[in-house]
Structure formats: structure tokens, C-alpha cells
Design an enzyme around this catalytic site. Structure first.
Site, mmCIF file in Angstrom:
data_model
loop_
_atom_site.group_PDB
_atom_site.id
_atom_site.type_symbol
_atom_site.label_atom_id
_atom_site.label_comp_id
_atom_site.label_asym_id
_atom_site.label_seq_id
_atom_site.Cartn_x
_atom_site.Cartn_y
_atom_site.Cartn_z
ATOM 1 N N THR A 21 0.843 -1.193 0.000
ATOM 2 C CA THR A 21 0.000 0.000 0.000
ATOM 3 C C THR A 21 0.879 1.245 0.000
ATOM 4 O O THR A 21 2.043 1.218 0.370
ATOM 5 C CB THR A 21 -0.936 0.025 1.220
ATOM 6 O OG1 THR A 21 -0.183 0.276 2.418
ATOM 7 C CG2 THR A 21 -1.706 -1.276 1.356
ATOM 8 N N GLY A 22 0.280 2.351 -0.448
ATOM 9 C CA GLY A 22 1.034 3.599 -0.523
ATOM 10 C C GLY A 22 2.238 3.494 -1.422
ATOM 11 O O GLY A 22 3.295 4.045 -1.136
ATOM 12 N N ALA A 41 5.307 -13.720 -8.874
ATOM 13 C CA ALA A 41 4.246 -13.956 -9.848
ATOM 14 C C ALA A 41 3.444 -12.687 -10.093
ATOM 15 O O ALA A 41 3.012 -12.413 -11.217
ATOM 16 C CB ALA A 41 3.323 -15.070 -9.352
ATOM 17 N N LYS A 42 3.258 -11.885 -9.038
ATOM 18 C CA LYS A 42 2.459 -10.667 -9.171
ATOM 19 C C LYS A 42 2.736 -9.737 -8.000
ATOM 20 O O LYS A 42 2.950 -10.190 -6.869
ATOM 21 C CB LYS A 42 0.968 -11.004 -9.208
ATOM 22 C CG LYS A 42 0.054 -9.850 -9.603
ATOM 23 C CD LYS A 42 -1.388 -10.326 -9.654
ATOM 24 C CE LYS A 42 -2.306 -9.293 -10.276
ATOM 25 N NZ LYS A 42 -2.053 -9.093 -11.719
ATOM 26 N N TYR A 190 -0.894 11.594 15.070
ATOM 27 C CA TYR A 190 -0.019 10.706 14.294
ATOM 28 C C TYR A 190 0.503 9.584 15.192
ATOM 29 O O TYR A 190 0.487 8.405 14.813
ATOM 30 C CB TYR A 190 1.136 11.517 13.723
ATOM 31 C CG TYR A 190 2.135 10.725 12.915
ATOM 32 C CD1 TYR A 190 1.781 10.172 11.695
ATOM 33 C CD2 TYR A 190 3.444 10.561 13.367
ATOM 34 C CE1 TYR A 190 2.707 9.462 10.937
ATOM 35 C CE2 TYR A 190 4.372 9.852 12.620
ATOM 36 C CZ TYR A 190 4.001 9.305 11.406
ATOM 37 O OH TYR A 190 4.918 8.595 10.663
ATOM 38 N N GLY A 219 13.315 4.648 10.103
ATOM 39 C CA GLY A 219 14.378 5.638 10.220
ATOM 40 C C GLY A 219 13.880 6.973 9.693
ATOM 41 O O GLY A 219 12.739 7.114 9.256
ATOM 42 N N THR A 220 14.731 7.982 9.750
ATOM 43 C CA THR A 220 14.386 9.285 9.185
ATOM 44 C C THR A 220 14.624 9.216 7.685
ATOM 45 O O THR A 220 15.755 9.048 7.232
ATOM 46 C CB THR A 220 15.244 10.403 9.807
ATOM 47 O OG1 THR A 220 15.045 10.411 11.224
ATOM 48 C CG2 THR A 220 14.863 11.754 9.240
#
Length: 314
Positions: A21-22, A41-42, A190, A219-220
Site C-alpha cells: 500500500t502507498g 508472480a504478481k 499521528y 528511520g528518518t
């Protein structure tokens, strides 16, 4: 800190299916590019923006001859919409009969106060709740895959060191999650979402031990998540504008921890890691088993109220 070289330390992925995702930029794009060199495969490249996903796909295909030949499919996925999550999961379940790696990488950071399309606090709803629903809807195929010979099924939950830097003493404010939570700071919201992802990864590991679930701080990293308008004070804005660009690592370097979590035999089910493979860095709240169970129960009831089918038996 352990070393990890994606070129040599990711095994051959022939026959396997991965979902990230993202994945239209940043760490997600770097993760797809690394996976694509090992002949899966995908790969599902999941993203909210179709145009950005197409740009990422073009860049990924140019990274290596293996990547240019890998079956990479763009998966439309807006984590802030249960309807979108359900449609994405339905497509995956319809198209493939296995899922080996689920990288829950997508997310937002410290945006102005708002709610998702289903009315939940924006950061919690996007970073955590959308991923929880996606995982629940894909759990049957993950369990099916885990029963295959030599299976090694992983869910990897992207979190942040912010879960211990900015969390409130309660950790998760269950009674306020269906509001914009305007009395809380952007960093605090957050942190709440990042804490939830760690707790849920731990509880997932406890309830489904045949699947290896872990969470991490990369990490940053100089990624796109730090851009745009932010609901933060001056010092945090200064951190984004000055410190991250000066001290942050590349997306390719930052992605190594989530790739390590996807393939290392040393990953402990339910654990939280910092770069690379370092344990014991999480907060006491993230190890609170009672809070993890409370979050699981709240999540299950909330998703069922929005038409989700519930968790399958293990």
C-alpha cells in the site's frame, strides 16, 4: 544494526504474490522496485492516485530488466474510504489464489484536523483503520497461503518512532475516534495511529501465529509524507524543513527495514523493529497486551458496524 542488501537477501519470489500500500512514491515505491527484481508472480501496487501510481510504475519498470518483466498491477486503494478498501480487497480475492507478503506501508502524517469518508479521525482512519479492514478482508487468502508447503506469509505494519515521542499517556482515545479530535495536536494524532499499528500487529501475531506479523520504524527518510500543509508547531515544522532533508536517508535505504521484516528468518512474530532488525526500542504502551486486546475488540465491532465480515477462524 544488521545489514540487509535487497539484491542478495531477498529470496527468489517465483510463484509468490505481494501487495504494497502507498506504493505510488517514497518507501512504497522503493519496496515494489526491490520486490520486482526477484521474479514474483504478481505485485499489487496499491495507491489512492491512479496517475501517480502510473508514474511510479513507469519508474519501477525502468530500474531493472527483471522489474520490466514483472507482473505489477495498479490497485486503486483509498485507505480513508471503507468502500474503496472493500473494492480493492474484493479485486485481489477475485484475481489471485494466494498472498504471501502484505506490506501495510501507506499513510499520512500530521495533516490538518479532518475525518475520513466514514467519519473517523483522519490519521487514525487512514493509517490504521483502513489497513485493519484491508487485512481482515484479505485474511482468508493469507491463511490459505500459510497452509501451502514451504509458505512464509508476512504482514508488515509501517509505524514510526513517533509512537513513543508524541503519544499521550492513554495511548488511544477510543471515545473520540469518530471526531476530528481538534483538541489534540497533529503529532499526537499521528502517534496514536502509529501506536495502533504496532499494537494491532502484536495482537494479529497472537491470534494468527501461522502468519508472521511485525511493525517497524524505517528511520528518518526523505519521503513525500513530510510535504504539504501540517498541523504542527514551529519546532516540528523546522524538523521537517531542515533536519529531515539534512539527516534523512533515501527511500531505498529506508525501505530496507520493511524488506528485512518481509524476509528475514530472525523476525520475531509480533515484534517492532527499528533500522535494521533492532528490537526493544518500542514504548511500554506498545507492549500493553490489555490495550492491544481493547483495540482489537473496538476495531472488530467498528468494522462489523460498517459491513465487514469479521475475522476468520485460524
Amino acid at each position: 544494526m544488521l545489514s540487509f542488501n535487497p539484491l542478495t537477501d531477498i529470496p527468489d519470489l517465483s510463484g509468490k504474490v505481494c501487495l504494497v500500500t502507498g506504493a505510488n512514491s517514497g518507501l512504497g515505491e522503493a519496496t515494489v522496485a526491490a520486490l520486482a527484481t526477484h521474479r514474483p508472480a504478481k505485485i499489487y501496487l496499491a495507491a489512492r492516485s491512479r496517475s501517480k501510481a502510473e508514474g511510479a510504475l513507469e519508474r519501477i519498470r525502468s530500474t531493472s530488466s527483471e522489474a520490466s518483466k514483472t507482473d505489477i498491477s495498479i490497485l486503486d486503494l483509498d485507505l480513508a474510504s471503507f468502500e474503496s478498501v472493500k473494492a480493492a480487497a474484493a479485486r485481489v480475492n477475485r484475481e489471485v489464489d494466494r498472498l504471501d507478503i502484505l506490506q501495510l506501508n501507506g499513510g499520512i502524517a500530521m495533516l490538518p484536523h479532518d475525518v475520513t469518508k466514514d467519519g473517523f479521525e483522519l490519521q487514525f482512519g487512514t493509517n490504521y483503520l483502513g489497513h485493519a479492514l484491508l487485512t481482515q478482508l484479505l485474511m482468508p487468502i493469507l491463511l490459505t497461503t500459510a497452509r501451502l508447503p514451504d509458505a512464509d506469509v508476512r504482514t508488515v505494519w509501517m509505524s514510526s518512532v513517533g509512537h513513543k515521542t508524541f503519544s499521550s499517556k492513554e495511548g488511544i482515545h477510543f471515545d473520540q475516534l469518530k471526531t476530528p479530535m481538534e483538541s489534540h495536536s497533529g503529532p499526537g494524532l499521528y502517534a496514536q495511529a502509529m501506536l495502533a499499528k504496532i499494537l494491532f500487529g502484536r495482537e494479529l501475531a497472537r491470534r494468527y501465529p501461522q502468519i508472521t506479523s511485525s511493525s517497524l520504524h524505517p528511520g528518518t527518510v526523505r519521503s513525500n509524507v513530510w510535504g504539504g500543509a501540517k498541523n504542527t508547531n514551529f519546532l516540528v515544522k523546522l524538523l521537517f524543513a531542515v533536519v529531515v532533508p539534512l539527516t534523512g536517508v533515501s527511500n531505498e535505504e529506508g525501505a530496507k527495514t520493511q524488506l528485512w521484516c518481509s524476509f528475514s528468518k530472525d523476525v520475531e512474530n509480533g515484534a517492532y523493529y527499528e533500522p535494521i532488525g533492532k528490537t526493544g526500542q518500542d514504548s511500554p504502551l506498545s507492549r500493553d497486551s490489555e490495550l492491544a486486546r481493547k483495540l482489537w475488540d473496538w476495531t472488530e465491532k467498528t468494522l462489523e458496524a460498517h459491513g465487514a465480515p469479521g475475522w476468520p477462524s485460524s
